[in-house]
Design a protein around this motif. Structure first.
Motif: not given
Length: 185
Positions: A122-144
């Motif tokens: 539930a910690l991983l899936t209920v809060n979308p920023d926990a994993v999905l948001g963090q991973a998406t933001s980091a990849l967007e930042s790395l790729l520009g």
């Protein structure tokens, strides 16, 4: 040149010890067995210090998840860095690194094992920023800004799908994600 902040280094070391102990408890006994008392005993950090350092049990779980996501993101960075002038091969290497790390990650295995404790999932899936948001933001930042719209979200979601519910080996999963990346590019 200023000296490093001794107390900041000690806090960081103490937090790592607490998170390591937490992952050990989660992988050995499950999320439901994670308690501040158990973490204090295993880490050697007094219980009162745990509450001061990380807060509640749920906040401790969030800190564990955040650190594990950071470790996966280190693999993403390494994959992209290995191919600085080749977007498609960089993404492919990043995906491969993540999936290979996932196959040996004890914390992820604890979440995915049959009969797992649903609290950690539930910690991983209920809060979308926990994993999905963090991973998406980091990849967007790395790729520009040069990445086609929707590609980062698609790559992250597909990689997470292959990570959390593997139905094919790593090579096949990478090949399938490569097809999507090449279709966008």
């Amino acid at each position: 040149m200023s000296a490093p902040d001794f107390y900041a280094e000690m806090r960081a070391l103490r937090l790592e010890r607490v998170l390591d102990a937490s992952v050990e408890i989660i992988t050995d006994q499950g999320w439901d067995s994670l308690s501040m008392t158990a973490v204090a005993k295993r880490s050697g950090v007094p219980r009162q210090s745990l509450y001061k350092e990380v807060g509640t049990r749920e906040e401790l779980g969030n800190a564990v998840v955040h650190r594990e996501v950071d470790r996966f993101l280190e693999r993403v960075s390494a994959g992209l860095a290995a191919h600085p002038d080749d977007f498609e091969n960089g993404v492919s290497a990043a995906v491969r690194n993540v999936l290979e790390h996932g196959r040996s990650n004890a914390a992820l295995a604890a979440v995915l094992r049959p009969g797992h404790d649903s609290g950690l999932l539930a910690l991983l899936t209920v809060n979308p920023d926990a994993v999905l948001g963090q991973a998406t933001s980091a990849l967007e930042s790395l790729l520009g800004d040069t990445v086609p719209e929707g590609l980062v979200d698609s790559v992250v979601r597909l990689t997470m799908s292959h990570l959390l519910q593997p139905t094919v080996d790593v090579d096949e999963a990478v090949r399938r994600i490569d097809l999507v990346v090449r279709g966008f590019a």
